[in-house]
Scaffold this motif. Structure first.
Motif, PDB file in Angstrom:
ATOM      1  N   GLY A 123       7.513   0.359   3.628  1.00 38.28           N
ATOM      2  CA  GLY A 123       7.363  -0.856   4.421  1.00 38.28           C
ATOM      3  C   GLY A 123       6.315  -1.833   3.955  1.00 38.28           C
ATOM      4  N   PHE A 124       5.184  -1.356   3.412  1.00 38.63           N
ATOM      5  CA  PHE A 124       4.114  -2.263   3.002  1.00 38.63           C
ATOM      6  C   PHE A 124       4.424  -2.995   1.695  1.00 38.63           C
ATOM      7  N   GLY A 125       5.505  -2.633   1.016  1.00 35.18           N
ATOM      8  CA  GLY A 125       5.813  -3.229  -0.268  1.00 35.18           C
ATOM      9  C   GLY A 125       4.971  -2.611  -1.376  1.00 35.18           C
ATOM     10  N   LEU A 126       5.292  -2.930  -2.616  1.00 39.40           N
ATOM     11  CA  LEU A 126       4.570  -2.356  -3.748  1.00 39.40           C
ATOM     12  C   LEU A 126       3.082  -2.707  -3.700  1.00 39.40           C
ATOM     13  N   ALA A 127       2.767  -3.965  -3.377  1.00 40.35           N
ATOM     14  CA  ALA A 127       1.362  -4.379  -3.363  1.00 40.35           C
ATOM     15  C   ALA A 127       0.579  -3.612  -2.309  1.00 40.35           C
ATOM     16  N   GLY A 128       1.151  -3.457  -1.119  1.00 38.80           N
ATOM     17  CA  GLY A 128       0.448  -2.755  -0.051  1.00 38.80           C
ATOM     18  C   GLY A 128       0.240  -1.290  -0.337  1.00 38.80           C
ATOM     19  N   HIS A 129       1.237  -0.626  -0.857  1.00 38.32           N
ATOM     20  CA  HIS A 129       1.103   0.810  -1.148  1.00 38.32           C
ATOM     21  C   HIS A 129       0.193   1.042  -2.355  1.00 38.32           C
ATOM     22  N   LEU A 130       0.222   0.125  -3.310  1.00 32.85           N
ATOM     23  CA  LEU A 130      -0.707   0.231  -4.435  1.00 32.85           C
ATOM     24  C   LEU A 130      -2.151   0.056  -3.943  1.00 32.85           C
ATOM     25  N   ARG A 131      -2.362  -0.851  -2.997  1.00 37.29           N
ATOM     26  CA  ARG A 131      -3.707  -1.023  -2.439  1.00 37.29           C
ATOM     27  C   ARG A 131      -4.173   0.249  -1.740  1.00 37.29           C
ATOM     28  N   ASN A 132      -3.251   0.962  -1.077  1.00 39.97           N
ATOM     29  CA  ASN A 132      -3.630   2.232  -0.443  1.00 39.97           C
ATOM     30  C   ASN A 132      -4.192   3.208  -1.481  1.00 39.97           C
ATOM     31  N   ILE A 133      -3.524   3.305  -2.624  1.00 40.87           N
ATOM     32  CA  ILE A 133      -4.011   4.187  -3.695  1.00 40.87           C
ATOM     33  C   ILE A 133      -5.376   3.706  -4.188  1.00 40.87           C
ATOM     34  N   CYS A 134      -5.509   2.407  -4.408  1.00 36.95           N
ATOM     35  CA  CYS A 134      -6.767   1.871  -4.932  1.00 36.95           C
ATOM     36  C   CYS A 134      -7.922   2.132  -3.957  1.00 36.95           C
ATOM     37  N   GLU A 135      -7.699   1.912  -2.666  1.00 37.94           N
ATOM     38  CA  GLU A 135      -8.770   2.116  -1.686  1.00 37.94           C
ATOM     39  C   GLU A 135      -9.132   3.587  -1.566  1.00 37.94           C
ATOM     40  N   ALA A 136      -8.128   4.457  -1.559  1.00 41.90           N
ATOM     41  CA  ALA A 136      -8.409   5.896  -1.418  1.00 41.90           C
ATOM     42  C   ALA A 136      -9.077   6.456  -2.667  1.00 41.90           C
ATOM     43  N   GLY A 186      14.588 -18.467  -0.938  1.00 40.21           N
ATOM     44  CA  GLY A 186      13.823 -18.458   0.299  1.00 40.21           C
ATOM     45  C   GLY A 186      14.168 -17.350   1.270  1.00 40.21           C
ATOM     46  N   VAL A 187      15.031 -16.414   0.869  1.00 44.79           N
ATOM     47  CA  VAL A 187      15.361 -15.294   1.752  1.00 44.79           C
ATOM     48  C   VAL A 187      14.169 -14.347   1.802  1.00 44.79           C
ATOM     49  N   ARG A 188      13.753 -13.994   3.009  1.00 45.26           N
ATOM     50  CA  ARG A 188      12.600 -13.121   3.191  1.00 45.26           C
ATOM     51  C   ARG A 188      12.889 -12.110   4.284  1.00 45.26           C
ATOM     52  N   SER A 189      12.326 -10.922   4.141  1.00 42.39           N
ATOM     53  CA  SER A 189      12.376  -9.917   5.195  1.00 42.39           C
ATOM     54  C   SER A 189      11.444 -10.324   6.333  1.00 42.39           C
ATOM     55  N   SER A 190      11.712  -9.796   7.523  1.00 48.00           N
ATOM     56  CA  SER A 190      10.862 -10.076   8.684  1.00 48.00           C
ATOM     57  C   SER A 190       9.415  -9.680   8.430  1.00 48.00           C
ATOM     58  N   LEU A 191       9.179  -8.667   7.630  1.00 47.65           N
ATOM     59  CA  LEU A 191       7.841  -8.125   7.417  1.00 47.65           C
ATOM     60  C   LEU A 191       7.106  -8.803   6.256  1.00 47.65           C
ATOM     61  N   TYR A 192       7.791  -9.703   5.572  1.00 46.89           N
ATOM     62  CA  TYR A 192       7.208 -10.276   4.357  1.00 46.89           C
ATOM     63  C   TYR A 192       5.858 -10.938   4.621  1.00 46.89           C
ATOM     64  N   ALA A 193       5.767 -11.773   5.656  1.00 42.95           N
ATOM     65  CA  ALA A 193       4.532 -12.530   5.894  1.00 42.95           C
ATOM     66  C   ALA A 193       3.351 -11.589   6.140  1.00 42.95           C
ATOM     67  N   GLN A 194       3.571 -10.503   6.894  1.00 42.39           N
ATOM     68  CA  GLN A 194       2.489  -9.548   7.132  1.00 42.39           C
ATOM     69  C   GLN A 194       2.098  -8.833   5.846  1.00 42.39           C
ATOM     70  N   ASN A 195       3.069  -8.482   5.014  1.00 46.31           N
ATOM     71  CA  ASN A 195       2.758  -7.824   3.737  1.00 46.31           C
ATOM     72  C   ASN A 195       2.008  -8.769   2.794  1.00 46.31           C
ATOM     73  N   ARG A 196       2.306 -10.049   2.885  1.00 45.57           N
ATOM     74  CA  ARG A 196       1.650 -11.027   2.016  1.00 45.57           C
ATOM     75  C   ARG A 196       0.196 -11.257   2.419  1.00 45.57           C
ATOM     76  N   ALA A 197      -0.087 -11.139   3.722  1.00 48.76           N
ATOM     77  CA  ALA A 197      -1.434 -11.386   4.219  1.00 48.76           C
ATOM     78  C   ALA A 197      -2.421 -10.415   3.561  1.00 48.76           C
ATOM     79  N   GLY A 198      -3.567 -10.954   3.170  1.00 44.62           N
ATOM     80  CA  GLY A 198      -4.579 -10.131   2.516  1.00 44.62           C
ATOM     81  C   GLY A 198      -4.464 -10.120   1.008  1.00 44.62           C
ATOM     82  N   PHE A 199      -3.423 -10.780   0.484  1.00 43.52           N
ATOM     83  CA  PHE A 199      -3.251 -10.865  -0.967  1.00 43.52           C
ATOM     84  C   PHE A 199      -3.199 -12.329  -1.401  1.00 43.52           C
ATOM     85  N   GLU A 200      -4.004 -13.167  -0.750  1.00 46.37           N
ATOM     86  CA  GLU A 200      -3.962 -14.600  -1.032  1.00 46.37           C
ATOM     87  C   GLU A 200      -4.325 -14.914  -2.481  1.00 46.37           C
TER      88      GLU A 200
END
Length: 706
Positions: free
Chosen positions: A596-609, A634-648
């Motif tokens: 659900g978090f996308g590649l960037a989000g799950h990669l960040r989990n590894i980096c933080e841990a 412009g097609v986006r999943s409902s969760l895209y905006a939340q996954n994008r947040a924090g990776f500005e």
């Protein structure tokens, strides 16, 4: 769409995506019968339109223009699409048997599976011949031959109208790509007996002009590799041999007990078999009271009658209508180039104007399947609470409907942890995880396969062997009889996926609700220390085992967009188990599954841990076919905006946008300290679309895109 006030109570199953069923689905979408659940079963995500096949072979139409998209059409009609090959109808049990899938129950059944031009009695044809029907596989094989090299020698078995039309199209298509065609038609008797004398004379002249050789009273006796053996002992060299002689029903229809001696399904004037709950249309059906030749024009005109009679049977209201076929029909025959011949009642005309007329008719027919409106957002009520607003797009299912990483961190007050909990029992290390998916498909079989693989992903990501599973199923509202049928399909599918992974379903819970939700709690055993998020080291290389893009493809699917073939390929990749990949990655320093978090989000989990950073090589990330094109529209999943947040600080254009796309049953992401290239080669050899996508760096928390 299904009424919210009525539960499902009857199952309508359509076997085959022929022209009649395609039209029925299109019309059903405009006025569905409340309480009826519709299923369509077909081996392919698309169905080729026979009227445009000669034009495609000649090079006038692309393959996309030839195909009716059954996936999009089913979604539009609110029907579940089951991609599989029907192999039997068990009338006693009221089920359709599908190769490799659970039996699918029906209350009312309709058959529109077409015919085949295979020649089982001709030795060597199965190995070296290409039947002209079914159309989809034929078009694929023809494209490969046309775009090849070497002598362009083609032999067509059968000198009827279909064979002659195909021969001229092939000759033109080969010339169009710069090849010199040698096209020969072999006819056992006399060619073109189905058209009038004037029409036959004109077609023979058109063949000669196209450079097609017609050999009548000439029978093949055997096919060899690259040659056709004739009854006089001579051989005719050929690189492509196709059969266009006659129409043969699929053999499995005969076991239904509803066929005539030739194997066609017998129907009365109401398109109904002697089993009142089963209908048949198109080329696979034989109209007992008004026999007609096998022609697509009848299939098209059967559609409104079939729709009426299916609705009448499902509702029990009666009022079945008879289908009255016309005595003759206009035959529009392509002549290879952009010219056509028209014949009716023995009168024949030919010329470019007739091709333009045929082209308009065919394009108009196909347009009704291409122009499918997206679902509209419901009107907002008034008055309403402040801040309440309607989404401009439907809420995604699968992982696209989950809460974002930042929301979970805020609610939990801690860093996101590992995929599974680790239990130490008597020295044995066991992992346990639970997950469920909100329905994003009407087909419970595909949903269950994907949900099971998705839940197992947490176990595989820890390097564990799946052991046991509990199922949690929410069914949409339906009668107890349908619920029993529905649950049987789901549980048989779940047992197959879990069993293949080495786990056994030991129990679970079920309920009814507004929509389908499928979930599993899974345990696994670790023979060695579990692989966690922590442990990645600078210099480790990053391997991803599945391509990205399922979130955007499923978002498109929910809006009746996205090519059906791409959607079907995405579903197949999502349903791919990863036990073998987990075993090949057993030496990973850290590992997770990308969900659900996308590649960037799950990669960040590894980096933080692990207290490290990462560098991603964008060009090396595998993407699902069609995902990038949809994303750039412009097609986006409902969760895209939340996954994008924090990776500005990261780009989100082009392929980079898919780093934030939520994945359902996504790939494993592993940090590898050994020979990552060798491991990646092994993964690809095992069937995974794996790639080395970057490396771990010594910049804690920093993710860089190159």
């Amino acid at each position: 769409m299904q009424s919210t006030s009525l539960p499902f109570s009857r199952d309508l199953v359509l076997v085959g995506g022929g022209h009649t069923h395609a039209l029925v689905l299109r019309k059903w979408a405009m006025d569905p019968l409340p309480g009826a659940r519709v299923t369509i079963i077909d081996p392919n995500a698309t169905a080729a339109y026979s009227g445009m096949l000669p034009g495609h072979v000649a090079g006038h139409y692309t393959r996309a223009e030839l195909d009716i998209d059954l996936v999009r059409l089913s979604q539009f009609a609110g029907a579940r699409f089951v991609q599989g090959r029907a192999c039997a109808v068990d009338r006693g049990r009221g089920v359709v048997q599908v190769e490799g899938l659970p039996d699918i129950g029906y209350d009312v059944l309709s058959l529109d599976v077409g015919i085949t031009s295979r020649m089982p009695d001709l030795p060597g044809f199965a190995e070296y011949g290409v039947p002209a029907k079914p159309l989809g596989p034929f078009a694929q094989r023809w494209a490969a031959f046309r775009d090849g090299s070497g002598p362009a020698q083609v032999v067509i078995l059968g000198g009827g109208v279909a064979g002659v039309e195909l021969a001229m199209a092939m000759a033109h298509g080969l010339r169009a790509v710069g090849r010199a065609p040698e096209v020969t038609i072999l006819e056992r008797d006399t060619a073109l007996t189905a058209v009038g004398g004037s029409a036959a004379v004109k077609l023979r002249a058109a063949m000669r002009a196209a450079g097609v050789t017609l050999r009548e009273n000439c029978a093949p006796v055997r096919l060899h590799s690259g040659a056709v053996e004739l009854e006089d002992g001579s051989e005719l060299t050929a690189g492509f041999v196709t059969g266009a002689a006659g129409a043969h029903p699929y053999p499995w229809l005969a076991q239904s007990g509803l066929t005539d001696e030739a194997g066609f399904v017998e129907v009365d004037a109401r398109l109904r078999t002697r089993d009142g709950s089963i209908f048949a249309v198109g080329d696979c059906a034989e109209m007992v009271e008004t026999p007609r030749a096998k022609a697509g024009v009848y299939a098209v005109r059967q559609a409104p009658v079939l729709l009426n009679n299916l609705r009448a049977t499902l509702s029990g209201a009666g009022g079945l209508r008879p289908y009255v076929p016309q005595k003759d029909y206009l035959k529009l025959i392509s002549l290879g180039e952009k010219s056509a011949q028209a014949e009716k009642f023995g009168i024949a005309l030919a010329g470019p104007a007739l091709w333009r007329w045929k082209d308009r008719i065919d394009r108009k027919f196909m347009a009704q399947f291409d122009d499918l409106p997206a679902p509209e957002a419901p009107d907002l009520p008034w008055p309403r609470a402040a801040g309440a607003a309607s989404e401009d797009k439907p809420l995604c299912g699968g992982c696209g409907s989950k809460l974002g990483r930042a929301v979970l961190q805020s609610a939990l007050g801690e860093t996101i942890g590992d995929d599974s909990a680790v239990l130490d029992t008597g020295g044995a290390q066991q992992v346990i995880s639970t997950d469920h998916l909100r329905g994003f498909l009407a087909d419970p079989l595909a949903m269950t396969r994907i949900a099971a693989v998705h839940a197992l992903g947490d176990i595989w990501a820890m390097g564990a062997a799946p052991q046991a599973a509990l199922a949690q199923i929410t069914l949409p509202r339906q009668t107890p009889e349908l619920a029993e049928r529905h649950m049987a399909e789901i549980m048989e599918t779940a047992r197959a996926v879990m069993g293949e992974a080495g786990a056994e379903i030991v129990g679970g819970h079920s309920t009814m609700g507004a929509e389908l939700i499928v979930g599993f709690t899974v345990t696994g055993l670790c023979e060695r220390a579990p692989i966690t998020l922590a442990g990645a080291r600078p210099g480790d290389r990053l391997i991803l085992t599945k391509p990205l893009g399922s979130g955007v493809l499923m978002a498109a699917h929910m809006r009746h967009a996205g090519p059906g073939a791409d959607i079907a390929a995405c579903l197949a990749r999502m349903a791919q188990p990863q036990g073998a990949a987990s075993e090949l990655l057993r030496g990973a320093s850290a590992m997770t599954d990308v969900t659900g978090f996308g590649l960037a989000g799950h990669l960040r989990n590894i980096c933080e841990a692990s207290g490290v950073g990462a560098r991603i090589m964008l060009r090396d990330i595998p993407l699902l076919k069609g995902a990038l094109d949809l994303s750039e529209k412009g097609v986006r999943s409902s969760l895209y905006a939340q996954n994008r947040a924090g990776f500005e600080d990261l780009a989100d254009d082009g392929p980079a946008a898919l780093l934030f796309d939520p994945q359902t049953a996504g790939g494993l992401l592993a940090a590898i300290g050994g020979d990552a290239d060798a491991i990646c080669r092994d993964l690809r050899q095992a069937g995974f679309e794996a790639a080395v996508i970057g490396e771990v760096t010594d910049a804690p928390g920093q993710i860089e895109i190159v």
